[in-house]
Design a protein around this motif. Structure first.
Motif, PDB file in Angstrom:
ATOM      1  N   GLY A  93       4.636   9.988   8.050  1.00  0.00           N
ATOM      2  CA  GLY A  93       4.191   8.811   8.777  1.00  0.00           C
ATOM      3  C   GLY A  93       3.564   7.796   7.861  1.00  0.00           C
ATOM      4  N   ILE A  94       4.371   7.007   7.214  1.00  0.00           N
ATOM      5  CA  ILE A  94       3.887   5.941   6.331  1.00  0.00           C
ATOM      6  C   ILE A  94       4.491   4.630   6.787  1.00  0.00           C
ATOM      7  N   THR A  95       3.653   3.656   7.028  1.00  0.00           N
ATOM      8  CA  THR A  95       4.131   2.323   7.351  1.00  0.00           C
ATOM      9  C   THR A  95       3.542   1.329   6.367  1.00  0.00           C
ATOM     10  N   PRO A 102      -3.669 -16.033  -1.942  1.00  0.00           N
ATOM     11  CA  PRO A 102      -3.967 -14.596  -1.903  1.00  0.00           C
ATOM     12  C   PRO A 102      -3.031 -13.881  -0.939  1.00  0.00           C
ATOM     13  N   VAL A 103      -2.698 -12.659  -1.285  1.00  0.00           N
ATOM     14  CA  VAL A 103      -1.808 -11.857  -0.457  1.00  0.00           C
ATOM     15  C   VAL A 103      -2.358 -10.436  -0.379  1.00  0.00           C
ATOM     16  N   THR A 104      -2.356  -9.873   0.808  1.00  0.00           N
ATOM     17  CA  THR A 104      -2.757  -8.476   0.970  1.00  0.00           C
ATOM     18  C   THR A 104      -1.643  -7.700   1.643  1.00  0.00           C
ATOM     19  N   LEU A 105      -1.260  -6.605   1.018  1.00  0.00           N
ATOM     20  CA  LEU A 105      -0.270  -5.694   1.578  1.00  0.00           C
ATOM     21  C   LEU A 105      -0.989  -4.439   2.048  1.00  0.00           C
ATOM     22  N   ARG A 106      -0.535  -3.934   3.174  1.00  0.00           N
ATOM     23  CA  ARG A 106      -1.203  -2.778   3.761  1.00  0.00           C
ATOM     24  C   ARG A 106      -0.278  -1.574   3.781  1.00  0.00           C
ATOM     25  N   CYS A 107      -0.839  -0.436   3.444  1.00  0.00           N
ATOM     26  CA  CYS A 107      -0.155   0.850   3.581  1.00  0.00           C
ATOM     27  C   CYS A 107      -0.977   1.703   4.537  1.00  0.00           C
ATOM     28  N   HIS A 108      -0.337   2.203   5.565  1.00  0.00           N
ATOM     29  CA  HIS A 108      -1.019   3.013   6.568  1.00  0.00           C
ATOM     30  C   HIS A 108      -0.305   4.340   6.705  1.00  0.00           C
ATOM     31  N   GLN A 109      -1.074   5.438   6.688  1.00  0.00           N
ATOM     32  CA  GLN A 109      -0.477   6.770   6.837  1.00  0.00           C
ATOM     33  C   GLN A 109      -1.158   7.530   7.961  1.00  0.00           C
ATOM     34  N   THR A 110      -0.371   8.376   8.596  1.00  0.00           N
ATOM     35  CA  THR A 110      -0.891   9.210   9.687  1.00  0.00           C
ATOM     36  C   THR A 110      -0.910  10.681   9.285  1.00  0.00           C
ATOM     37  N   GLU A 111      -0.724  10.964   7.999  1.00  0.00           N
ATOM     38  CA  GLU A 111      -0.613  12.352   7.528  1.00  0.00           C
ATOM     39  C   GLU A 111      -1.933  12.928   7.023  1.00  0.00           C
ATOM     40  N   ASN A 112      -2.951  12.088   6.911  1.00  0.00           N
ATOM     41  CA  ASN A 112      -4.253  12.522   6.389  1.00  0.00           C
ATOM     42  C   ASN A 112      -4.146  13.046   4.955  1.00  0.00           C
ATOM     43  N   ARG A 168      -4.703  12.864   1.020  1.00  0.00           N
ATOM     44  CA  ARG A 168      -5.816  12.308   0.241  1.00  0.00           C
ATOM     45  C   ARG A 168      -5.348  11.297  -0.809  1.00  0.00           C
ATOM     46  N   TYR A 169      -4.179  11.525  -1.371  1.00  0.00           N
ATOM     47  CA  TYR A 169      -3.750  10.747  -2.530  1.00  0.00           C
ATOM     48  C   TYR A 169      -2.759   9.658  -2.110  1.00  0.00           C
ATOM     49  N   MET A 170      -3.025   8.435  -2.575  1.00  0.00           N
ATOM     50  CA  MET A 170      -2.152   7.309  -2.227  1.00  0.00           C
ATOM     51  C   MET A 170      -1.884   6.471  -3.470  1.00  0.00           C
ATOM     52  N   TYR A 171      -0.718   5.833  -3.487  1.00  0.00           N
ATOM     53  CA  TYR A 171      -0.249   5.126  -4.684  1.00  0.00           C
ATOM     54  C   TYR A 171       0.449   3.825  -4.288  1.00  0.00           C
ATOM     55  N   TRP A 172       0.325   2.833  -5.134  1.00  0.00           N
ATOM     56  CA  TRP A 172       1.112   1.608  -5.005  1.00  0.00           C
ATOM     57  C   TRP A 172       2.007   1.465  -6.231  1.00  0.00           C
ATOM     58  N   TYR A 173       3.306   1.210  -5.971  1.00  0.00           N
ATOM     59  CA  TYR A 173       4.276   0.967  -7.018  1.00  0.00           C
ATOM     60  C   TYR A 173       4.911  -0.402  -6.774  1.00  0.00           C
ATOM     61  N   PHE A 208       6.149  -0.544  -3.043  1.00  0.00           N
ATOM     62  CA  PHE A 208       6.204   0.720  -2.309  1.00  0.00           C
ATOM     63  C   PHE A 208       4.865   1.423  -2.366  1.00  0.00           C
ATOM     64  N   CYS A 209       4.486   1.953  -1.235  1.00  0.00           N
ATOM     65  CA  CYS A 209       3.325   2.806  -1.128  1.00  0.00           C
ATOM     66  C   CYS A 209       3.811   4.251  -1.085  1.00  0.00           C
ATOM     67  N   ALA A 210       3.026   5.164  -1.632  1.00  0.00           N
ATOM     68  CA  ALA A 210       3.365   6.587  -1.565  1.00  0.00           C
ATOM     69  C   ALA A 210       2.107   7.385  -1.274  1.00  0.00           C
ATOM     70  N   ILE A 211       2.316   8.560  -0.682  1.00  0.00           N
ATOM     71  CA  ILE A 211       1.201   9.461  -0.407  1.00  0.00           C
ATOM     72  C   ILE A 211       1.542  10.851  -0.909  1.00  0.00           C
TER      73      ILE A 211
END
Lengths: 114, 110
Positions: free
Chosen positions: A3-5, A18-28, A30-35, A90-93
């Motif tokens: 569940g990553i959006t 300015p620009v803000t990108l959001r990564c939201h996960q429903t998996e709980n 702990r580790y998150m990454y932006w590429y 891309f966001c990753a978890i």
């Protein structure tokens, strides 16, 4: 599917804004990454987070900042967008820090800076 | 960082097996061999990983050379949906970072 959006999925902006990108996960996880992904470069790590308020720089962090105030959200901010930041982001978890832990990727955000 | 070498592109016919090679001559004893793939307009997805022994899962098989300096990802029966960029990646045992190369673009011919 994990569940990553990511939002927005597409954005066109002008240089200097300015620009803000959001990564939201429903998996709980702990580790998150932006590429970011650019033609001829593959995916390159921008920033990563090992938990709430625990973030660090990756390979190509100049011009980017991140924040993580909740486990489920990891924000990537371009304080003043430049044309060189036109890319697909891309966001990753990941569940753990181990090298055997799979990273799950989001669908990506296509950003165009004019 | 340990590096991998992959062909830029490969072609295969639908419903035939595909063998995607990867060379990693400088691999260290604690490096895991991972494969990810990226379908068009999507984020990468995990395929398989191994350390020393050959591995199988529902998506593919991973054959690792005895000296670990090369490996091969095997898709047993390619479909059009397997057309993607396949990345061979080395990950050190205690490191969570993934360093992506340029991968192999796999074309599947109907």
């Amino acid at each position: 599917d994990a569940g990553i959006t990511q939002s927005p999925r597409h954005k066109v902006t002008e240089t200097g804004t300015p620009v803000t990108l959001r990564c939201h996960q429903t998996e709980n996880h702990r580790y998150m990454y932006w590429y970011r992904q650019d033609p001829g470069h593959g995916l390159r790590l921008i920033h990563y987070s090992y938990g709430v308020k625990d973030t660090d720089k990756g390979e190509v962090s100049d011009g980017y900042s991140v924040s993580r105030s909740k486990t489920e959200d990891f924000l990537l901010t371009l304080e003043s967008a430049t044309s060189s930041q036109t890319s697909v982001y891309f966001c990753a978890i990941s569940l753990s820090k181990s090298a055997v832990s799979e990273q799950f990727f989001g669908p990506g955000t296509r950003l165009t800076v004019l | 960082d340990a590096k991998t070498t992959q062909p830029n592109s490969m072609e295969s016919n639908e419903e035939e097996p595909v063998h995607l090679p990867c060379n990693h001559s400088t691999i260290s004893g604690t490096d895991y061999i991972h494969w990810y793939r990226q379908l068009p307009s999507q984020g990468p997805e995990y395929v398989i990983h191994g350390l020393t022994s050959n591995v199988n899962n529902r998506m593919a098989s991973l054959a690792i050379a005895e000296d670990r300096k090369s490996s091969t990802l095997i898709l047993h029966r390619a479909t059009l949906r397997d057309a993607a960029v396949y990345y061979c990646i080395l990950r050190e045992g205690r490191d969570d970072k993934i360093i992506f190369g340029k991968g192999t673009r796999l074309h599947i011919l109907p």
